[in-house]
Motif scaffolding. Structure first.
Motif, PDB file in Angstrom:
ATOM      1  N   PHE A  10      54.897  35.686  23.781  1.00  0.00           N
ATOM      2  CA  PHE A  10      54.728  34.984  25.133  1.00  0.00           C
ATOM      3  C   PHE A  10      55.118  33.560  24.797  1.00  0.00           C
ATOM      4  O   PHE A  10      54.421  32.612  25.336  1.00  0.00           O
ATOM      5  CB  PHE A  10      53.221  35.042  25.568  1.00  0.00           C
ATOM      6  CG  PHE A  10      52.628  36.174  26.016  1.00  0.00           C
ATOM      7  CD1 PHE A  10      53.101  37.014  27.219  1.00  0.00           C
ATOM      8  CD2 PHE A  10      51.803  36.751  24.969  1.00  0.00           C
ATOM      9  CE1 PHE A  10      52.495  38.146  27.361  1.00  0.00           C
ATOM     10  CE2 PHE A  10      51.389  38.109  25.372  1.00  0.00           C
ATOM     11  CZ  PHE A  10      51.540  38.619  26.344  1.00  0.00           C
ATOM     12  N   LYS A  11      56.546  33.490  24.612  1.00  0.00           N
ATOM     13  CA  LYS A  11      57.164  31.914  24.007  1.00  0.00           C
ATOM     14  C   LYS A  11      57.105  31.111  25.435  1.00  0.00           C
ATOM     15  O   LYS A  11      57.119  29.940  25.075  1.00  0.00           O
ATOM     16  CB  LYS A  11      58.136  32.243  23.319  1.00  0.00           C
ATOM     17  CG  LYS A  11      59.218  33.087  23.728  1.00  0.00           C
ATOM     18  CD  LYS A  11      60.527  32.979  22.633  1.00  0.00           C
ATOM     19  CE  LYS A  11      61.482  33.869  22.909  1.00  0.00           C
ATOM     20  NZ  LYS A  11      61.481  35.144  22.955  1.00  0.00           N
ATOM     21  N   PHE A  16      51.751  52.212  33.997  1.00  0.00           N
ATOM     22  CA  PHE A  16      51.349  50.948  34.436  1.00  0.00           C
ATOM     23  C   PHE A  16      52.250  49.755  33.631  1.00  0.00           C
ATOM     24  O   PHE A  16      52.788  48.925  34.635  1.00  0.00           O
ATOM     25  CB  PHE A  16      50.010  50.624  34.050  1.00  0.00           C
ATOM     26  CG  PHE A  16      49.385  49.227  34.217  1.00  0.00           C
ATOM     27  CD1 PHE A  16      49.307  48.929  35.513  1.00  0.00           C
ATOM     28  CD2 PHE A  16      49.472  48.168  33.138  1.00  0.00           C
ATOM     29  CE1 PHE A  16      48.776  47.503  35.855  1.00  0.00           C
ATOM     30  CE2 PHE A  16      48.825  46.815  33.378  1.00  0.00           C
ATOM     31  CZ  PHE A  16      48.673  46.393  34.697  1.00  0.00           C
ATOM     32  N   VAL A  17      52.539  49.743  32.408  1.00  0.00           N
ATOM     33  CA  VAL A  17      53.045  48.705  31.790  1.00  0.00           C
ATOM     34  C   VAL A  17      54.773  48.969  32.211  1.00  0.00           C
ATOM     35  O   VAL A  17      55.325  47.851  32.708  1.00  0.00           O
ATOM     36  CB  VAL A  17      53.171  48.784  30.412  1.00  0.00           C
ATOM     37  CG1 VAL A  17      54.049  47.998  29.617  1.00  0.00           C
ATOM     38  CG2 VAL A  17      51.601  48.305  30.083  1.00  0.00           C
ATOM     39  N   SER A  18      55.346  50.041  32.337  1.00  0.00           N
ATOM     40  CA  SER A  18      56.773  50.104  32.537  1.00  0.00           C
ATOM     41  C   SER A  18      56.985  49.758  33.969  1.00  0.00           C
ATOM     42  O   SER A  18      57.810  49.250  34.333  1.00  0.00           O
ATOM     43  CB  SER A  18      57.244  51.384  32.334  1.00  0.00           C
ATOM     44  OG  SER A  18      56.667  52.628  33.138  1.00  0.00           O
ATOM     45  N   ARG A  19      56.180  50.217  34.752  1.00  0.00           N
ATOM     46  CA  ARG A  19      56.167  49.470  36.169  1.00  0.00           C
ATOM     47  C   ARG A  19      56.317  47.996  36.406  1.00  0.00           C
ATOM     48  O   ARG A  19      57.080  47.640  37.337  1.00  0.00           O
ATOM     49  CB  ARG A  19      54.783  50.092  37.064  1.00  0.00           C
ATOM     50  CG  ARG A  19      55.206  50.416  38.350  1.00  0.00           C
ATOM     51  CD  ARG A  19      54.087  51.107  39.184  1.00  0.00           C
ATOM     52  NE  ARG A  19      52.518  50.899  38.870  1.00  0.00           N
ATOM     53  CZ  ARG A  19      51.598  51.627  38.239  1.00  0.00           C
ATOM     54  NH1 ARG A  19      51.957  52.959  38.085  1.00  0.00           N
ATOM     55  NH2 ARG A  19      50.406  51.411  37.986  1.00  0.00           N
ATOM     56  N   GLU A  42      50.887  48.222  21.638  1.00  0.00           N
ATOM     57  CA  GLU A  42      51.515  48.449  20.394  1.00  0.00           C
ATOM     58  C   GLU A  42      51.940  49.861  20.210  1.00  0.00           C
ATOM     59  O   GLU A  42      51.401  50.882  20.579  1.00  0.00           O
ATOM     60  CB  GLU A  42      50.612  48.022  19.361  1.00  0.00           C
ATOM     61  CG  GLU A  42      50.941  47.890  17.948  1.00  0.00           C
ATOM     62  CD  GLU A  42      50.747  49.470  17.105  1.00  0.00           C
ATOM     63  OE1 GLU A  42      51.509  49.668  16.097  1.00  0.00           O
ATOM     64  OE2 GLU A  42      49.760  49.927  17.505  1.00  0.00           O
ATOM     65  N   ASN A  43      53.225  50.228  19.713  1.00  0.00           N
ATOM     66  CA  ASN A  43      53.584  51.457  19.434  1.00  0.00           C
ATOM     67  C   ASN A  43      54.404  51.498  18.040  1.00  0.00           C
ATOM     68  O   ASN A  43      55.452  50.707  17.986  1.00  0.00           O
ATOM     69  CB  ASN A  43      54.517  52.071  20.405  1.00  0.00           C
ATOM     70  CG  ASN A  43      54.776  53.587  20.202  1.00  0.00           C
ATOM     71  OD1 ASN A  43      54.412  54.047  19.280  1.00  0.00           O
ATOM     72  ND2 ASN A  43      56.088  53.836  20.799  1.00  0.00           N
ATOM     73  N   THR A  98      54.762  45.484  23.107  1.00  0.00           N
ATOM     74  CA  THR A  98      55.305  45.298  24.428  1.00  0.00           C
ATOM     75  C   THR A  98      54.272  44.302  25.088  1.00  0.00           C
ATOM     76  O   THR A  98      53.162  44.495  25.153  1.00  0.00           O
ATOM     77  CB  THR A  98      55.201  46.459  25.241  1.00  0.00           C
ATOM     78  OG1 THR A  98      56.055  47.542  24.372  1.00  0.00           O
ATOM     79  CG2 THR A  98      55.938  46.397  26.487  1.00  0.00           C
ATOM     80  N   ALA A  99      54.814  43.277  25.535  1.00  0.00           N
ATOM     81  CA  ALA A  99      53.785  42.178  26.337  1.00  0.00           C
ATOM     82  C   ALA A  99      54.278  42.077  27.854  1.00  0.00           C
ATOM     83  O   ALA A  99      55.153  42.357  28.091  1.00  0.00           O
ATOM     84  CB  ALA A  99      54.430  40.778  25.729  1.00  0.00           C
TER      85      ALA A  99
END
Ligand SMILES: [Zn+2]
Length: 210
Positions: free
Chosen positions: A95-96, A204-207, A132-133, A138-139
């Motif tokens: 989250f830079k 949810f995340v990819s949306r 995490e995968n 993925t943020a």
């Protein structure tokens, strides 16, 4: 020692089935009914676990009481693939854009019980979500609307619970921005406890990223 093979969601699914069996046992003396519930629970596990392990199914089938169940669920920790622990530094990198990123208390997190990491910054009304995968993170960052006791279906765990609105804004072509709003659980730990498969969470995340 076997390498861990259960996902956190697998363990949550097993836990859910064990609870169903215990509920049936405490509310009925009819062996027929109890055996039906056990049969359905085992079927559900066979269909949905990422890896079917006969030893584990046998233990579920023979769950006796709460204590027995607690010890059994605890014993699964040895086989659970944890959310790969992330450091403060890596979070800052993820989250830079947030120069004064408020960090969660990572040392309080039990990595074997979460499918996703999330925390709030009450000062800015921001909510952060990390998946995490296999060591890749993925943020996702959004704004939460502190609700006045809203009940609804959570977009991550699909359960009816106390929820709030989470809105992520995504930059599209040029200066075009799109916002996506979803209701998600207020209680991140309880929500993690309800995630028995990753489909909704990944959707949810990819949306919210696209
Ligand atoms: Zn939820």
């Amino acid at each position: 020692m076997t390498a861990p093979f259960l996902t956190v969601a697998d363990v949550r699914l097993i836990e859910k089935q064990v609870k169903k069996i215990l509920r049936a046992k405490s509310s009925s003396n009819d062996t027929k009914i109890i055996n039906t519930v056990i049969g359905l629970a085992i079927e559900e596990l066979r269909e949905n676990l990422s890896v079917v392990n006969e030893e584990i199914l046998k233990e579920v089938e023979h769950i006796e009481d709460n204590l027995n169940a607690e010890l059994f669920i605890h014993s699964l920790k040895a086989y659970t693939i944890p959310f790969k622990a992330i450091s403060d530094k890596s979070l800052q990198k993820l989250f830079k854009k947030d120069k004064k990123l408020k960090l969660p208390k990572l040392d309080l997190i039990d990595w074997q019980t979460i499918s996703y990491l999330s925390w709030l910054d009450k000062g800015t009304n921001r909510q952060y979500i990390v998946l995490e995968n296999e060591g890749d993170y993925t943020a996702l960052r959004g704004v939460y609307e502190a609700s006045t006791s809203n009940k609804g279906v959570c977009a991550i765990c699909n359960q009816h619970s106390a929820v709030h609105l989470f809105t992520a804004t995504v930059k599209g072509n040029g200066d075009h921005y799109t916002s996506y709003s979803n209701y998600i659980c207020d209680d991140v730990l309880a929500c993690n406890g309800n995630v028995t498969d990753y489909t909704k969470l990944e959707q949810f995340v990819s949306r919210n990223l696209s």
